[in-house]
Design an enzyme around this catalytic site. Sequence first.
Site, PDB file in Angstrom:
ATOM      1  N   ASP A  25       0.824  -1.219   0.000  1.00  0.00           N
ATOM      2  CA  ASP A  25       0.000   0.000   0.000  1.00  0.00           C
ATOM      3  C   ASP A  25       0.854   1.264   0.000  1.00  0.00           C
ATOM      4  O   ASP A  25       0.644   2.178   0.791  1.00  0.00           O
ATOM      5  CB  ASP A  25      -0.933   0.019   1.219  1.00  0.00           C
ATOM      6  CG  ASP A  25      -1.715  -1.259   1.382  1.00  0.00           C
ATOM      7  OD1 ASP A  25      -1.914  -1.691   2.539  1.00  0.00           O
ATOM      8  OD2 ASP A  25      -2.107  -1.859   0.362  1.00  0.00           O
TER       9      ASP A  25
ATOM     10  N   GLU B 200     -11.003   0.613  -4.151  1.00  0.00           N
ATOM     11  CA  GLU B 200     -10.310   1.130  -2.955  1.00  0.00           C
ATOM     12  C   GLU B 200      -9.068   1.889  -3.387  1.00  0.00           C
ATOM     13  O   GLU B 200      -8.870   2.148  -4.576  1.00  0.00           O
ATOM     14  CB  GLU B 200      -9.914  -0.030  -2.047  1.00  0.00           C
ATOM     15  CG  GLU B 200      -9.122  -1.105  -2.752  1.00  0.00           C
ATOM     16  CD  GLU B 200      -9.149  -2.435  -2.014  1.00  0.00           C
ATOM     17  OE1 GLU B 200      -9.771  -2.545  -0.952  1.00  0.00           O
ATOM     18  OE2 GLU B 200      -8.515  -3.391  -2.500  1.00  0.00           O
TER      19      GLU B 200
HETATM   20  C1  6LW Z   1      -5.765  -1.847   2.186  1.00  0.00           C
HETATM   21  C2  6LW Z   1      -6.669  -2.016   1.015  1.00  0.00           C
HETATM   22  C3  6LW Z   1      -6.565  -3.476   0.800  1.00  0.00           C
HETATM   23  O1  6LW Z   1      -6.210  -0.830   3.018  1.00  0.00           O
HETATM   24  O2  6LW Z   1      -6.064  -4.119   1.874  1.00  0.00           O
HETATM   25  O3  6LW Z   1      -7.070  -5.413  -0.227  1.00  0.00           O
HETATM   26  C4  6LW Z   1      -5.854  -3.175   2.893  1.00  0.00           C
HETATM   27  N1  6LW Z   1      -6.916  -4.075  -0.243  1.00  0.00           N
HETATM   28  O4  6LW Z   1      -6.318  -1.255  -0.098  1.00  0.00           O
HETATM   29  C5  6LW Z   1      -4.610  -3.531   3.657  1.00  0.00           C
HETATM   30  O5  6LW Z   1      -3.521  -3.692   2.795  1.00  0.00           O
END
Ligand code: 6LW
Length: 499
Positions: free
Chosen positions: A14, A182
């Site tokens: 991330d 996301e």
């Molecule tokens: C992060 C999100 C995700 O906040 O996992 O699967 C979380 N996607 O973008 C933790 O890495």
Amino acid sequence: MTFPNPLIPGFSPDPSVVLADGVYYLVTSTFEYLPGIPVYRSTDLVTWTHIGNVATRPEQAGVDDVTTGGGVWAPTIRYRDGVFYVIVTIAMSPRGCVVFTTTDPAGPWSDGITIEGVDGIDPDLAWDEDGTAYVTFSGLSTSGEQMGQHPGIQQVRVDLAAGKALEMPRSLWSGTGLKFPEAPHLYRRGDYWYLLIAEGGTERGHSVSVARGPAAEGPFEGHPANPVLSARSTSRPIQNTGHGDLVATPAGGTALVLLGVRPLGLTQSFSPLGRETFITPVSWDDGWPQPEPVRLAPRNAVDERNAVDEEVFDFADPSALADPGWLAVRTTPESVASVRDGRLAITGQAGLGDPHPQFVGRRQRHLTAAVSATVDASSGAGGLAARYDEEHWICLEARGTVVTARAHVAGITQSWQATVPAGDVELRLEMTLPSAGFGFVAMGGDRIRLLAAGTLVTELDGRYWTSETCASFTGRVIGLYASAGTVSFADFRYRGADA
Ligand code: 6LW
């Protein structure tokens, strides 16, 4: 521009990056580990130095009892008028969406202020021309009755000083319909505002999609050929690519930092190191960003002088534990270990299966690595361990003149024993690429050899301690621990290379 990839090797998912007065700063997630949110510095986007961490004090992150895999999820780092901001979700904790600030990225950072009204993950921070601050985030709820609900990409204007949203969240463009939209990031470039997101989930379907519009609030129109980047259904060496952040390069171009994994073997099934930070060049076509597929270029391949990466911590140096790369679980390294009389001492109260182990470790950064430590366990039990979480770990535990190797996976433990001379004994873990199987083709996980005083105690298939099998978002962390009494260590040595 040829970038080394991985850019930040080892458990560093991330990523978010900012260019501030000609210098780059990059941050990544840390979940239940402390210190939280490492800060890396670079002047050329190629060579990075770990200069500190945002959450060096337990109360900043509030992960003391957070669920495994919860905690510090996906920070965004931004810079405005001499102040650095890191906005982040402390998932499955009452802290929620927190903004930390500083004028010196190496720290110290502020205690952090919770932004009320931002109930989601992956918050981004951007300001429009008149200084209005926007938080754009994934609406995924990680707590309460709404747990798991996902209303897509959301946005609110906020009062950062007061720590509150100024309105109810509005929904924005949320991708092409793949799951888990996301990791939103908002950028102003020319006549457009760009909204970059991840969709498809952080596993093999991970993708980067982009939209653009006339204002920070949209309305946004998606790129006609989204996702603009994905490794899904390919045999590329870097998989799970997504969760990107755009940045200007020193030469005036554009690049995308993002997460990815390096799965092993023909079936590309198992990734020992977890999600790492990668980078890829971005071109612009008709006002749209177009990232290139992520290319694998381990540093030693880019520059033979770096063929082997070696770290030696001799605890005769009282400052050895001050290195910002040490991690502990739900607490800080200095509350678990201390350097005195030329050795690192750890007093154990619980084992590696406990959510609060007395463990201090470092990220495994290479697929081929050897890690060793010299331990005196005449007054306790402890040694060297590689962990993903309290349900997935291996260790070499010395107690007097007996060393016990243990492999633990989801409640199942296997152990082997060896007798060693009294006094200091070297414990060693050697990780190598999968051995040949099914004829010439290498399958499975990496090979892990566990040695004590130079004697092989056992060898394991490392597939059971990888990102795909542990599913705890983190990565392999190798370090020192005590489970009973007090043990002391003279040194900790790491050697790694990537073919
Ligand atoms: C992060 C999100 C995700 O906040 O996992 O699967 C979380 N996607 O973008 C933790 O890495």
